[in-house]
Every structure is written in structure tokens, then in C-alpha cells.
Design an enzyme around this catalytic site. Sequence first.
Site, PDB file in Angstrom:
ATOM      1  N   GLU A  56       9.362   9.934   9.335  1.00 26.25           N
ATOM      2  CA  GLU A  56       8.486  11.321   9.595  1.00 26.25           C
ATOM      3  C   GLU A  56       7.024   9.568   9.527  1.00 26.25           C
ATOM      4  O   GLU A  56       6.547  10.319  10.121  1.00 26.25           O
ATOM      5  CB  GLU A  56       8.795  11.818   8.553  1.00 26.25           C
ATOM      6  CG  GLU A  56       7.641  12.803   8.759  1.00 26.25           C
ATOM      7  CD  GLU A  56       7.454  13.634   9.700  1.00 26.25           C
ATOM      8  OE1 GLU A  56       6.465  13.660  10.822  1.00 26.25           O
ATOM      9  OE2 GLU A  56       8.131  14.452  10.446  1.00 26.25           O
ATOM     10  N   ILE A  76       1.401  13.694   8.915  1.00 24.35           N
ATOM     11  CA  ILE A  76       1.035  14.506  10.080  1.00 24.35           C
ATOM     12  C   ILE A  76       3.388  14.971  10.229  1.00 24.35           C
ATOM     13  O   ILE A  76       3.577  13.896  10.542  1.00 24.35           O
ATOM     14  CB  ILE A  76       0.289  14.864  11.130  1.00 24.35           C
ATOM     15  CG1 ILE A  76      -1.333  14.189  10.986  1.00 24.35           C
ATOM     16  CG2 ILE A  76       1.049  16.025  12.207  1.00 24.35           C
ATOM     17  CD1 ILE A  76      -1.763  13.643  11.906  1.00 24.35           C
ATOM     18  N   GLY A  79     -11.927  -1.635   5.479  1.00 22.32           N
ATOM     19  CA  GLY A  79     -10.946  -1.850   6.088  1.00 22.32           C
ATOM     20  C   GLY A  79      -9.787  -0.500   6.594  1.00 22.32           C
ATOM     21  O   GLY A  79      -8.769  -0.921   6.625  1.00 22.32           O
ATOM     22  N   GLU A 109      -8.016  -4.290  10.266  1.00 25.97           N
ATOM     23  CA  GLU A 109      -7.159  -5.738   9.872  1.00 25.97           C
ATOM     24  C   GLU A 109      -8.137  -6.802   9.999  1.00 25.97           C
ATOM     25  O   GLU A 109      -8.976  -6.794  11.286  1.00 25.97           O
ATOM     26  CB  GLU A 109      -5.357  -5.840  10.201  1.00 25.97           C
ATOM     27  CG  GLU A 109      -4.856  -4.486   9.238  1.00 25.97           C
ATOM     28  CD  GLU A 109      -3.398  -4.630   9.535  1.00 25.97           C
ATOM     29  OE1 GLU A 109      -2.909  -5.539   9.323  1.00 25.97           O
ATOM     30  OE2 GLU A 109      -2.926  -4.304   9.956  1.00 25.97           O
ATOM     31  N   THR A 136       0.459  -1.113   0.034  1.00 22.83           N
ATOM     32  CA  THR A 136       0.266   0.028   0.579  1.00 22.83           C
ATOM     33  C   THR A 136       1.056   1.703  -0.072  1.00 22.83           C
ATOM     34  O   THR A 136       1.235   2.557  -0.978  1.00 22.83           O
ATOM     35  CB  THR A 136      -0.479   0.136   1.175  1.00 22.83           C
ATOM     36  OG1 THR A 136      -1.396  -1.433   1.176  1.00 22.83           O
ATOM     37  CG2 THR A 136      -1.709   1.184   1.130  1.00 22.83           C
ATOM     38  N   VAL A 137       1.612   1.678   1.214  1.00 20.21           N
ATOM     39  CA  VAL A 137       2.450   3.184   1.502  1.00 20.21           C
ATOM     40  C   VAL A 137       3.994   3.112   0.177  1.00 20.21           C
ATOM     41  O   VAL A 137       3.801   4.134  -1.102  1.00 20.21           O
ATOM     42  CB  VAL A 137       3.324   3.046   2.138  1.00 20.21           C
ATOM     43  CG1 VAL A 137       3.753   3.866   2.544  1.00 20.21           C
ATOM     44  CG2 VAL A 137       2.311   2.550   3.463  1.00 20.21           C
ATOM     45  N   ASP A 184       0.122  -0.754  18.524  1.00 19.77           N
ATOM     46  CA  ASP A 184       0.248  -0.716  17.805  1.00 19.77           C
ATOM     47  C   ASP A 184       0.315   1.280  17.675  1.00 19.77           C
ATOM     48  O   ASP A 184       1.601   2.414  17.786  1.00 19.77           O
ATOM     49  CB  ASP A 184      -0.133   0.327  16.487  1.00 19.77           C
ATOM     50  CG  ASP A 184       0.272   1.530  15.494  1.00 19.77           C
ATOM     51  OD1 ASP A 184       0.594   0.596  14.172  1.00 19.77           O
ATOM     52  OD2 ASP A 184      -0.248   1.992  14.919  1.00 19.77           O
ATOM     53  N   LYS A 222       4.610   4.188  18.416  1.00 16.56           N
ATOM     54  CA  LYS A 222       4.785   4.993  18.020  1.00 16.56           C
ATOM     55  C   LYS A 222       4.995   6.184  18.885  1.00 16.56           C
ATOM     56  O   LYS A 222       5.379   6.688  19.106  1.00 16.56           O
ATOM     57  CB  LYS A 222       3.403   6.137  17.044  1.00 16.56           C
ATOM     58  CG  LYS A 222       2.577   4.921  15.997  1.00 16.56           C
ATOM     59  CD  LYS A 222       1.602   5.069  15.671  1.00 16.56           C
ATOM     60  CE  LYS A 222       1.823   4.301  14.267  1.00 16.56           C
ATOM     61  NZ  LYS A 222      -0.440   4.386  14.195  1.00 16.56           N
ATOM     62  N   LYS A 263       7.081   1.346  12.071  1.00 12.55           N
ATOM     63  CA  LYS A 263       7.086   1.688  13.711  1.00 12.55           C
ATOM     64  C   LYS A 263       7.915   0.680  14.424  1.00 12.55           C
ATOM     65  O   LYS A 263       8.297   0.866  16.266  1.00 12.55           O
ATOM     66  CB  LYS A 263       6.191   2.344  14.145  1.00 12.55           C
ATOM     67  CG  LYS A 263       5.104   1.821  13.945  1.00 12.55           C
ATOM     68  CD  LYS A 263       4.166   2.274  12.700  1.00 12.55           C
ATOM     69  CE  LYS A 263       2.634   1.599  12.488  1.00 12.55           C
ATOM     70  NZ  LYS A 263       2.618   2.556  11.157  1.00 12.55           N
TER      71      LYS A 263
END
Lengths: 435, 435
Positions: free
Chosen positions: A129, A136, A187, A190, A13-14, A201, A205, A105
Amino acid sequence: MKPINVGLLGIGTVGGGTFTVLKRNEEEITRRAGRPIRITTVADKNLELARKVAGEGVRLTDDAFSVVTDPEIDIVVELIGGYGVARELVLKAIENGKHVVTANKALLAVHGNEIFSAAQKKGVMVAFEAAVAGGIPIIKALREGLTANRIQWLAGIINGTTNFILSEMRDKGLPFADVLKEAQALGYAEADPTFDIEGVDAAHKATIMSAIAFGIPMQFDKAYVEGITKLESADIEYAEQLGYRIKLLGIARKREAGVELRVHPTLIPTKRLIANVEGAMNAVLVQADAVGATLYYGKGAGAEPTASAVIADLVDITRLHTADPEHRVPHLAFQPDQVQDIAVLPIDEVETSYYLRMRVEDKPGVLADITRILADSEISIDAMIQKEPAEGEAQTDIIMLTHLTVERNANAAIARIESLPVVQGKVKRIRLENL
Amino acid sequence: MKPINVGLLGIGTVGGGTFTVLKRNEEEITRRAGRPIRITTVADKNLELARKVAGEGVRLTDDAFSVVTDPEIDIVVELIGGYGVARELVLKAIENGKHVVTANKALLAVHGNEIFSAAQKKGVMVAFEAAVAGGIPIIKALREGLTANRIQWLAGIINGTTNFILSEMRDKGLPFADVLKEAQALGYAEADPTFDIEGVDAAHKATIMSAIAFGIPMQFDKAYVEGITKLESADIEYAEQLGYRIKLLGIARKREAGVELRVHPTLIPTKRLIANVEGAMNAVLVQADAVGATLYYGKGAGAEPTASAVIADLVDITRLHTADPEHRVPHLAFQPDQVQDIAVLPIDEVETSYYLRMRVEDKPGVLADITRILADSEISIDAMIQKEPAEGEAQTDIIMLTHLTVERNANAAIARIESLPVVQGKVKRIRLENL
């Protein structure tokens, strides 16, 4: 000027988003960066997918190690995820003198100290980032924008899945399990949502932000992590009645004794801007001594928002790679020899306020017994609701908000309250921050 | 490493704040920057004040020109303000090879092109984070954080005085003049508040943001500027009833035909985060193609918040001053030869929606006449309130919200409505943005 050559590891995806944005905005980005930035090689196990996304003129391989050792590559973008092969690839890329951009991360929160130390020795940059709050620019804000400040604390809605679930639970009054299914269908969650809903998660971060805010090493293993799976709609409603909203916050706070690093559901006053961040959006609130409170809001996930952060890092590295390493922005905001070994406090020593809900028999003296226990522990009460018992019932709910206290203290008082014969079952406890 | 020597011009509010923060957080800042940053010289007409704020060990002078030519000074911080001597000093500093940090939005909006061009020729940096939105790192976000994006538009609450006044008018239902007096008593408005309340200060800041967002020269003289002095409490109330809040926004939007650059009171849907920015706080909302919407919020003025931005610039320059000029962040985000000559559109060509309030005779057919005129101009109506006439009155208010249209078109329709014999006086018109 000579283009910068980028090797992309992982075209999911990314990775796909990075490709798309870099191509679509090529002119704009080159006008800013002063030289072209080109993905010349893509490594992915799925060569067919890679071919479809990357098109002609890009070298494709299913051997990521051939990319991190390729002398033609200037910057490696790691978008594979996880701690395993990603760690090996990043370390190998650094060993080969390449700059690294990563959105990973988990890798940084767990192995960041090792990675930054290797990068330091080699004089290369590791930029991340995209690892926190998607598009952001919060890493840049903390590391460069607020550089004049002593950062006192930060609190972030940094997991879109859980914020979406909490927004839906509140809006529709539905239980957690139903909303989770809806989120999966849409979506937003997951198939295996454990890392999101259990707060892991968000803790990754928060760990990264704590390190660059306070100049301390990554200490993910010391973070307190509590997810949203046990939240009940009733508590969301009671909180609303008291003027609060419940959010999953990642909190890092510097205290005399050490650093608080914790992720848990938290009541926040509804009038705060951050309490009104709804759906899958992210926001981070930072309190610092000179600037006061600043807030950063936007999309925390998704192909193009995350790609926006990856490419910002590519441009930063393009700019800084000719500078002498001493003058670059340090990985953890502070110079490597200035990172301080400040310990993360155990959750018992955290200071916070509490929302307490208890089921009690509707008898005289019950409230007196409970408030006496709290007073004995020097916990003062900020607000209270005592419900009328429902028709034909002999029990009712008492809801209390406390002022600040130490968690150990609160736990002791709660245990005493639970041992009262008039109190049924466990006291429901949610932390509260006035921010 | 050798300290960076800073010469400070003007030790008023922000200058004093810069001194205080740099001293208080000296250790923290040095740990980040890797070398000490020291104010070695202060120039101010008021030597007594300068002595009081700066203390021992700092050279004081009332001759600012002696600072900008001093070979010992690396960076000049200009905090004098205005276009006159500040412009001369900044140009002289550049001529003498010094980097410049300034909080002077008026200077940059009006003379920025000349100043950046001079800096470019000399290979020095002019940094101006403090010129827009105080301590919020919005310049850095636009110029570096969002570098992957085509920025489509931005809208900011970038003047704390007017936002404070509007918040108070709404909360207390008081007229503009009363709240202005209160704001002056509280120190939120200056004795001569013209620049703030007429929108000039916001227009300076919007001009600067438009330049770095779109890679265009400063075009302050083309900006449309309308302040809040004519706002009536009635319109604030009607807007609330329709689900909107009125804010003074600085807006920059890129369109096919050119750039919209405008400051005016604006209705915004109350549910938007930016509509809930109250009091003297600032916020900027940016819409960009990859990242989507991001928002940046914090204190837009004051000694220490502005000092936070000044010092962030000092650290950035400390880091980048050893880099070759081609690899530094360009002044206007885009490389100097890539700044495009895109014109700011006249206000007549701006596209927006409108809030219209008109006083009409309470007769059959009035509404039909008005809606016919709007339909003829292809302006469609989004919402409407028709008030019952007050007891014994023959007139009443009609309030309408329109969909998007071109301002020229709206003006023509308004003129036709005003010429109807059943319509009393002028139509009150406020622009509306759904953001």
C-alpha cells in the site's frame, strides 16, 4: 493473543515514521488488530541512528540478511529502496516463509512479477500500500473496494515534488529551474531530483496501479515516461486562459487493442476536482463501469503518511496470515492464474487530445494553411487563441486545442506544420485529457 | 471451487443493479474472487418484477423468511430497507448462520448494536459498505486503510439529494422550494423527501462512520440533526462573498469530553476541495493523526454505484468466510471487546464557528452594541459585512463570521443580541467549519 513480530529493514524517514506511529498508536492499533504488532528487530547500516530511533528493547543489527532468515520474525518490512540489495532481501525473506511489506515502488514496478511469483509459491503475502500515493489507501480501493467493476481508466497525480513545482510555477509565474531550487530548499525535492522531475517515480506507481486495475503483469519497461523539465510558464498561462490546468499525470487506460500506460504533463479542465489538487498533495481518479468516477486524495509522501500505509499492511497481514492462501486478496487483485498477458501499447498508438503552440509569421493565409493540414489528418480543433503580435514584432503565437486523435496521426500533422515556411521552430505539444 | 450462493431480499433499484453488475462482470469478479458468486434465490413481494430482472435459473419467492432459513444460502443480501421486517430478516439470517450484506443505513444506525452483537455470537459477518456513500469504499478506508491512525474527525457530504439542491440554489439563485420541485422532477429527490432534506439520512450515515472511526457503539438517538429546509438564498450569496460555500455536512469529531455527532448546513472555505463537490456527488474528508487529511469522492447513490459496494462486500465475505472469526475485520473496526462507551456530546457542548446574519436599524452605535455582547461572551469576530441600506430603507443587514466557540455560549450571545431594540426579528445562524 501472541504478538506478531516484525523485522524492519532501514530506519530512514519512513522507517522512523513507522516506529513512531506504531508506538504512539499502539493501543488503538491493538484494539483494531486484536493482537499486538511489535517491531522486534531493526537492521540499518547506521546503528547509531537505529539506536536513537528504536530505543531499548529492540534488537539492532547492521546485517539485514540475519533478519530475513530469523525464525522469530513473522513479517519483514523493507524500507531500503532501490532494486539491488532490496530485491535480494525480499526474495530471501519470501524463501524463508516470511510475509513482506514494502514501500519500494521501483522494486515492484521492475521486479514485481518475479517477487509475486516467488511469494505465490511459498504461500506468503507481499503487501505494498505504501508504494503508491503514500497514505492514501488506493491499492486497497482498487483491489478490494472496486472489485465489482471493470476498471476503464485511472489518472493520478502521484508525485508530490512535480505537483508542488507545477503549482508554484502557476501561482508565481516563475520558470521551472527557479521553482525546482525553491522546492529543493524546502525539502520537497531531493538533491538529485531526476526520478521525480523526469516522471520515472510516477511511472513506477502508474505501472503498479495498471497491474492491479486490469489484472496484467508489471510492464514498466513499456511505459511512456515524460517529465516536466521542458514545461514553460507561457504554456501554463495559455492553458489557464483556455480553462485548463497542467498536471503531471500517470495514466493507465484499457482499450480493445491493449493498455495505455503513460506519464506526461497533461492539460485537465480546471473545473475537474483533480485539477484543483495543489502543492505536494496526491490524488487518483478512477473510472469504472459500475461505480463511475471515484477520487482518492491525500498526502503522497512523508514519514507518517507513508507509515500509515505500512502499518495498514501489517494489520492486514496479521488478519489474513491464518487464512488459507486461496482466500487471501491476490497480489495483483486477480487470482495468479487469471492475470492476463495484455500488452502495453506503444505511445504512437495512444489516443489523446493535444494543446499545440506554434510561433508563426503574422501574415494572411497562415491559419488557413495550418488548419488545412489538421483537417487533412482528420484532427478537429476544439478551441483556438491567436495572439495579436507584440508592438513592432512580425510574429505571433497560435494556440490550439484538438479533439481526440491517435498520437501517430498528431505527430505526422505536427511535422507537416513545422515544415511550413511561415512557422518558426518547433510546435510545442502537450497532451490533454478531459477525464 | 464451489460457488458462493447468495439470497437477495428485495429487487428494487439497488437489487436490480446488483443483479446486472454481477452478471455483466461475472468473469472479472470471478477472476478476482477465485470462485463464482451466484444469486440463486430472489425474494420480492413483486414476483413479476423479480422474474423480469432475474430471468431464468433463479429461484423466486415472495417469502423472504424462506430465504434466510434456506440451508443452501451462504450470504443474504438485504435490500428491503427500513427498520421493520428488515431487522427481523437480518436477525433471522444471522441466527441461521448466514453472513449478511446490507445497504440499510437506517437499520444499522438504529439497531446496529443489537445486530453486530448477534453476528458476533454466531461468528458471522455483517458487511455494509453500501450503507454509506454508495460506491465510495469509505467503510473499507476507515476500517482498514486508516487502521494505523487515531482518527480525529471526519466530515462528509453524504446525501446527494441535498447537495444537488444546494448546488442548484447557488448556481441559479432560486429558493429552496423551487429547487426541491426540480429535484423531484429529475428523480434526485423522492416524492416524500423528508429523510433527505431534514438531514436524517445523513445522520444515519454519520452515525455509522462515527462508530467505526472511534470504536464506539451506534448512538443515532444522540445525533444532532438539522436539515436544509430553512436555508435562504441570501445566506448562500453572503457566504460566497465571504469566500465560503454552504454544504450539508455530517460531522463526527472526537474530543476529550466525548464525541460530537452532528448534521447541519455548514459554511466551508471555497478553496477546500470538498467545498467543490457539486450536484448529487458525495465526498468524505477524514482527518487522522498519522496520514493527515484524506478525501474520498464519488457517486453516493444509484443502482450500479451502490451495487458496486454490495458486490465488494460479497467478495470480501467470500474471502474471509474461511478465516477464523478472530482474524476477520471487526464490524466496528475495533475488536468487539474493545468498543468504548464514549458518549455523544449534546449540541450545546459542540465547538464550532458561526455565520450570523441580523437585520438592524441603520443607526450609530448599533454595531458597537452587538460587538460588545460578543466580546462579553468571549466570541471573537473573524470577518464582517455591513450592507448599505437599500434606497429609502431604514434597516440593513449585518453579517459576521465568528471564531470557534461553544454552542451554549453562542446561543446566549444570540439571545442577548435579539433582545436589543435595534435588532429586528431573529438572528440567522449557520455553523462554519474551516476543516
